[in-house]
Motif scaffolding. Structure first.
Motif, short mmCIF file in Angstrom:
data_model
loop_
_atom_site.label_atom_id
_atom_site.label_comp_id
_atom_site.label_asym_id
_atom_site.label_seq_id
_atom_site.Cartn_x
_atom_site.Cartn_y
_atom_site.Cartn_z
N ASN A 115 -4.84 1.14 2.03
CA ASN A 115 -4.45 -0.03 2.61
C ASN A 115 -5.49 -0.67 3.06
O ASN A 115 -5.74 -1.82 2.94
CB ASN A 115 -3.13 -0.03 3.43
CG ASN A 115 -1.83 0.35 2.84
OD1 ASN A 115 -1.49 -0.13 1.84
ND2 ASN A 115 -1.07 1.29 3.30
N THR A 116 -6.23 -0.21 4.16
CA THR A 116 -7.15 -0.83 5.07
C THR A 116 -8.44 -1.13 3.73
O THR A 116 -8.95 -2.14 3.96
CB THR A 116 -7.80 0.05 6.05
OG1 THR A 116 -6.74 0.35 6.71
CG2 THR A 116 -8.90 -0.52 6.85
N PHE A 117 -8.93 0.01 3.05
CA PHE A 117 -9.59 -0.23 2.20
C PHE A 117 -9.58 -1.45 1.18
O PHE A 117 -10.46 -2.24 1.03
CB PHE A 117 -10.16 1.19 1.35
CG PHE A 117 -11.20 1.04 0.42
CD1 PHE A 117 -12.41 1.27 0.78
CD2 PHE A 117 -10.98 0.51 -0.89
CE1 PHE A 117 -13.69 1.22 0.14
CE2 PHE A 117 -12.09 0.45 -1.72
CZ PHE A 117 -13.37 0.99 -1.20
N VAL A 118 -8.72 -1.45 0.47
CA VAL A 118 -8.12 -2.45 -0.50
C VAL A 118 -8.03 -4.12 -0.02
O VAL A 118 -8.43 -4.82 -0.62
CB VAL A 118 -7.03 -2.06 -1.16
CG1 VAL A 118 -7.07 -0.74 -2.04
CG2 VAL A 118 -5.77 -2.32 -0.65
N ASN A 119 -7.75 -3.94 1.35
CA ASN A 119 -7.71 -5.34 1.96
C ASN A 119 -9.10 -5.65 2.45
O ASN A 119 -9.66 -6.84 2.51
CB ASN A 119 -6.57 -5.31 2.95
CG ASN A 119 -5.42 -5.44 2.41
OD1 ASN A 119 -4.95 -6.36 1.88
ND2 ASN A 119 -4.42 -4.65 2.86
N LYS A 120 -9.82 -4.78 2.70
CA LYS A 120 -11.34 -4.95 3.26
C LYS A 120 -12.33 -5.51 2.23
O LYS A 120 -13.11 -6.29 2.28
CB LYS A 120 -11.82 -3.68 3.99
CG LYS A 120 -13.07 -3.97 4.61
CD LYS A 120 -13.55 -2.67 5.12
CE LYS A 120 -14.77 -2.64 6.05
NZ LYS A 120 -15.14 -1.25 6.82
N PHE A 121 -12.17 -4.50 1.03
CA PHE A 121 -12.91 -4.87 -0.12
C PHE A 121 -12.48 -5.62 -1.40
O PHE A 121 -13.31 -6.06 -2.18
CB PHE A 121 -13.58 -3.34 -0.67
CG PHE A 121 -14.46 -2.89 0.41
CD1 PHE A 121 -15.60 -2.94 0.28
CD2 PHE A 121 -14.04 -2.01 1.26
CE1 PHE A 121 -16.65 -2.33 1.16
CE2 PHE A 121 -14.74 -1.20 2.16
CZ PHE A 121 -16.28 -1.64 2.25
N GLY A 122 -11.26 -5.91 -1.38
CA GLY A 122 -10.72 -6.67 -2.51
C GLY A 122 -10.35 -8.05 -1.96
O GLY A 122 -10.55 -8.17 -0.76
N ASN A 123 -10.14 -8.91 -3.04
CA ASN A 123 -10.10 -10.38 -2.45
C ASN A 123 -8.44 -10.74 -2.80
O ASN A 123 -8.37 -12.02 -2.55
CB ASN A 123 -10.70 -11.06 -3.58
CG ASN A 123 -10.48 -11.23 -4.87
OD1 ASN A 123 -9.79 -10.23 -5.31
ND2 ASN A 123 -10.79 -12.02 -5.70
N LYS A 124 -7.59 -9.90 -2.84
CA LYS A 124 -6.15 -10.13 -2.93
C LYS A 124 -5.57 -9.42 -1.72
O LYS A 124 -5.51 -8.21 -1.68
CB LYS A 124 -5.63 -9.87 -3.91
CG LYS A 124 -5.84 -10.78 -5.25
CD LYS A 124 -5.24 -10.55 -6.61
CE LYS A 124 -6.06 -11.36 -7.48
NZ LYS A 124 -5.39 -11.05 -8.99
N PRO A 125 -4.91 -10.09 -0.74
CA PRO A 125 -4.31 -9.20 0.27
C PRO A 125 -2.94 -8.50 -0.33
O PRO A 125 -2.29 -8.90 -1.01
CB PRO A 125 -3.56 -10.41 1.03
CG PRO A 125 -3.64 -11.59 0.34
CD PRO A 125 -4.62 -11.52 -0.62
N ILE A 126 -2.84 -7.29 0.13
CA ILE A 126 -1.96 -6.36 -0.33
C ILE A 126 -1.22 -5.85 1.01
O ILE A 126 -1.86 -5.06 1.79
CB ILE A 126 -2.48 -5.31 -1.17
CG1 ILE A 126 -3.11 -5.58 -2.46
CG2 ILE A 126 -1.19 -4.39 -1.64
CD1 ILE A 126 -3.95 -4.84 -3.22
N ALA A 127 0.08 -6.17 1.32
CA ALA A 127 0.79 -5.65 2.30
C ALA A 127 0.81 -4.10 2.39
O ALA A 127 0.76 -3.47 3.52
CB ALA A 127 2.20 -6.31 2.47
N HIS A 128 1.12 -3.60 1.38
CA HIS A 128 1.44 -2.11 1.43
C HIS A 128 1.25 -1.54 -0.18
O HIS A 128 1.91 -1.86 -1.07
CB HIS A 128 2.65 -1.86 1.99
CG HIS A 128 3.17 -0.13 1.92
ND1 HIS A 128 2.66 0.67 2.96
CD2 HIS A 128 4.01 0.52 1.15
CE1 HIS A 128 3.01 2.02 2.55
NE2 HIS A 128 3.91 1.89 1.70
N VAL A 129 0.45 -0.55 0.01
CA VAL A 129 0.16 0.01 -1.46
C VAL A 129 1.32 1.38 -1.38
O VAL A 129 1.16 2.23 -0.64
CB VAL A 129 -1.27 0.92 -1.64
CG1 VAL A 129 -1.40 1.67 -3.04
CG2 VAL A 129 -2.39 -0.32 -1.37
N THR A 130 2.03 1.25 -2.32
CA THR A 130 3.27 2.29 -2.32
C THR A 130 2.60 3.77 -3.27
O THR A 130 1.64 3.59 -3.59
CB THR A 130 4.28 1.87 -3.52
OG1 THR A 130 3.87 1.80 -4.59
CG2 THR A 130 5.02 0.34 -2.83
#
Length: 162
Positions: A115-130
């Motif tokens: 969760n931390t990684f994809v929000n830090k390195f991606g450009n779309k906010p993701i509340a929770h990776v299921t």
């Protein structure tokens, strides 16, 4: 350009008492979701160049199913004990240490670090990776060690494929 797929391990079981967290197996639903999502990925993308997994049973089992459905040799699956961490620090270190000969990679890991990684390195906010969620991020950099903010191009969860 580098392409990274991050996969949270499939749904694991809590029904076994007396086993360590690292040894928890997948539930039947997790096995089914891993097949569902890996078949989706196989139909919609080019197979990643390298597969890396946490050493936790649930992540490793998820990775094995993806290897099977994407035609990736199990002998080439890289198992990294450091990915059995719940912070993004080891995930960042693992990705940045990838061989530049690989233009794409898929990493199987755990909840909080993902969760931390994809929000830090991606450009779309993701509340929770299921569980068994797949996030795809493209980076403009030529070297993994230089990755910065990338473009999130895939956000796929099992519930969207049932």
């Amino acid at each position: 350009m580098k392409t990274l797929y991050i996969v949270r391990h499939a749904k694991s079981s809590w029904e076994y008492s007396g086993i360590d967290d690292i040894d928890r197996p997948l539930k039947k639903r997790g096995i089914n979701d891993a097949h569902l999502m890996s078949k989706f990925l196989a139909k919609n993308t080019k197979r990643p160049d390298v597969f890396l997994s946490s050493s936790a049973n649930r992540a490793l089992h998820t990775a094995v199913i993806f290897c099977e459905n994407l035609g990736y040799p199990l002998a080439n699956l890289q198992i990294n004990r450091q990915l059995y961490s719940f912070s993004d620090g080891y995930l960042v270190k693992t990705v940045c240490a990838l061989d530049d000969g690989f233009n794409s990679a898929i990493v199987f890991s755990h909840d909080h670090g993902i969760n931390t990684f994809v929000n830090k390195f991606g450009n779309k906010p993701i509340a929770h990776v299921t569980t068994c969620g797949i996030i795809g991020i493209k980076f403009q950099e030529k070297h993994w060690k230089n990755i910065k903010k990338g473009k999130t191009f895939m956000i796929e969860f099992p519930k969207n494929h049932k």
